[in-house]
Write a protein that holds these residues in place. Sequence first.
Motif, PDB file in Angstrom:
ATOM      1  N   GLY A 150       4.938   0.617  -7.794  1.00  0.00           N
ATOM      2  CA  GLY A 150       3.708   0.560  -8.170  1.00  0.00           C
ATOM      3  C   GLY A 150       3.380   0.259  -9.697  1.00  0.00           C
ATOM      4  N   GLN A 151       4.716   0.491 -10.396  1.00  0.00           N
ATOM      5  CA  GLN A 151       4.572   0.549 -11.982  1.00  0.00           C
ATOM      6  C   GLN A 151       5.317  -0.894 -12.130  1.00  0.00           C
ATOM      7  N   LYS A 152       4.876  -1.283 -13.245  1.00  0.00           N
ATOM      8  CA  LYS A 152       5.664  -2.842 -13.764  1.00  0.00           C
ATOM      9  C   LYS A 152       6.380  -2.526 -14.927  1.00  0.00           C
ATOM     10  N   ASP A 153       7.571  -3.000 -14.979  1.00  0.00           N
ATOM     11  CA  ASP A 153       8.583  -3.043 -16.053  1.00  0.00           C
ATOM     12  C   ASP A 153       8.665  -1.470 -16.601  1.00  0.00           C
ATOM     13  N   GLN A 169       0.850  -1.202  -0.033  1.00  0.00           N
ATOM     14  CA  GLN A 169       0.042   0.102  -0.157  1.00  0.00           C
ATOM     15  C   GLN A 169       0.882   1.311  -0.078  1.00  0.00           C
ATOM     16  N   CYS A 170       0.409   2.154  -0.776  1.00  0.00           N
ATOM     17  CA  CYS A 170       1.284   3.557  -0.944  1.00  0.00           C
ATOM     18  C   CYS A 170       1.064   4.062   0.341  1.00  0.00           C
ATOM     19  N   ASN A 206      11.195  -2.758 -11.078  1.00  0.00           N
ATOM     20  CA  ASN A 206      10.028  -1.995 -10.894  1.00  0.00           C
ATOM     21  C   ASN A 206      10.135  -0.950  -9.635  1.00  0.00           C
ATOM     22  N   GLN A 207      11.394  -0.427  -9.521  1.00  0.00           N
ATOM     23  CA  GLN A 207      11.496   0.761  -8.598  1.00  0.00           C
ATOM     24  C   GLN A 207      11.857   2.162  -9.388  1.00  0.00           C
ATOM     25  N   LEU A 208      11.499   3.127  -8.916  1.00  0.00           N
ATOM     26  CA  LEU A 208      12.051   4.531  -9.157  1.00  0.00           C
ATOM     27  C   LEU A 208      12.693   5.017  -8.101  1.00  0.00           C
ATOM     28  N   THR A 209      14.012   5.326  -8.185  1.00  0.00           N
ATOM     29  CA  THR A 209      14.717   5.710  -6.995  1.00  0.00           C
ATOM     30  C   THR A 209      15.314   7.253  -7.196  1.00  0.00           C
ATOM     31  N   ILE A 210      15.431   8.162  -6.160  1.00  0.00           N
ATOM     32  CA  ILE A 210      15.668   9.312  -6.068  1.00  0.00           C
ATOM     33  C   ILE A 210      16.938   9.414  -5.223  1.00  0.00           C
ATOM     34  N   TRP A 211      18.050   9.937  -5.842  1.00  0.00           N
ATOM     35  CA  TRP A 211      19.334  10.002  -4.741  1.00  0.00           C
ATOM     36  C   TRP A 211      19.571  11.401  -4.592  1.00  0.00           C
TER      37      TRP A 211
END
Length: 467
Positions: free
Chosen positions: A425-428, A48-49, A382-387
Amino acid sequence: MVRSLKNPKKLKRRNKSSKKGDTSSVPSAPAKVWLPGVDKLEEGEELQCDPSAYNYLHAFSIGWPCLSFDIVHDSLGLVRTEFPHTLYGVAGTQAEQASWNYIGLLKLSNISGKKRELMPTAGDGDVEMDSDSSSDEDEADGDSGAKQPVLQLHKVAHQGCVNRVRSMTQKPHICATWADTGHVQVWDFTSALNSLAESETDVRTGDSSIHHLSPLMKFGGHKNEGYAIDWSPIVPGRLVSGDCNSCIHLWEPSSETWKVNMTPFAGHDASVEDLQWSPTEADVFASCSVDGKIAIWDIRLGYAPALSFKAHDTDVNVISWNRLASCMIASGGDDGTFSIRDLRLIKGESLVAHFEYHKLPITSIEWSPHEASTIAVSSADNQLTIWDLSLERDEEEEAEFKAKMKEQVNAPEDLPPQLLFVHQGQKDLKELHWHHQIPGMLISTAADGFNVLMPSNIETTLPSTCS
């Protein structure tokens, strides 16, 4: 190298999560921080977000999945920090049949989210989260319907899947596309963008018809398809395109068309995966390849690279040249790692940072246009990360945080201190871009559509530069 969206299907509407007051919902278990690549979902569990993590989060699609898109620069203001927002974009589809593909010119307006406060307030957890797949019931849910963003779309036929699409910064209505047919085309979307700009923002338009438009230029000189293409940020109309045969061609604007140099830049031993023009040098660009190398080219010095170096032990899928700190270049590899290098030290030890957080290939990487030390990365995991590379570990603060969170959640261990945000939450996931005119806004595309997100912990500041 990982690019294609396998077996793309027409996107289906998702069921929204249960509404407030739904007595059939199961009481939630104690909160637990999910560790991607480590934790596994048990039967009956779901992620869950946390709404408080976002100033804004929204999902939408334009029909078929899109491997590539770009944000179109607009005339609404160079730095916009107040809601509501409006954004323009261009995206290319990956349809089941070649003749079904199109380029989508889109306008997303009435983006209304959470305003950042100087000091946290009691109601700071509210955030607008929705999807264009919402039902009529959602629209009737009190005043929330008035906050729904409006998606307007104009479709232009494109023969074959769109491997990559880029809008020219100086003339945003001019766009280039790489097709899986092996052709690079340049388009003038003035009419479509003007129509979107003049349309009413409170009317949702999803015209199913596909318009036909002849490209300004169609180049078939590449001997294979490709994915690498970039417009010069300094010389309007100057373009480079690279293919899977390791060849790079230079395009120079000439009157109403382009002159493409048929002698390719050759220096890689395998497919050219990405290209980036220098943000400060008009004649310099960088490339990366499946051969694991990054090459720097100067078009005044001939067709061999000015310098070339091994960047990864696997395919180098993507690169990003920092426009605020032009000595820095980032790269993402097929092994899930990404690296930061200082080009001033390229003959010595140029590696500034190397991260092994992601578990699968890096699919996109881009420096923030507003913070020189901030970078966003997407991966096939399936991850978007911010650094934020300026962050360092503070043991005292870390101990206080763990003590505070011990009774609330199982605080994760051994996360890199530079990791600022994780979006799932996004796929591929395939590609991401920062919005150059709306600080803190990111857009990403994946097999199941687009996300627009504004993390609440990303500082919104005016652009700054560093030497």
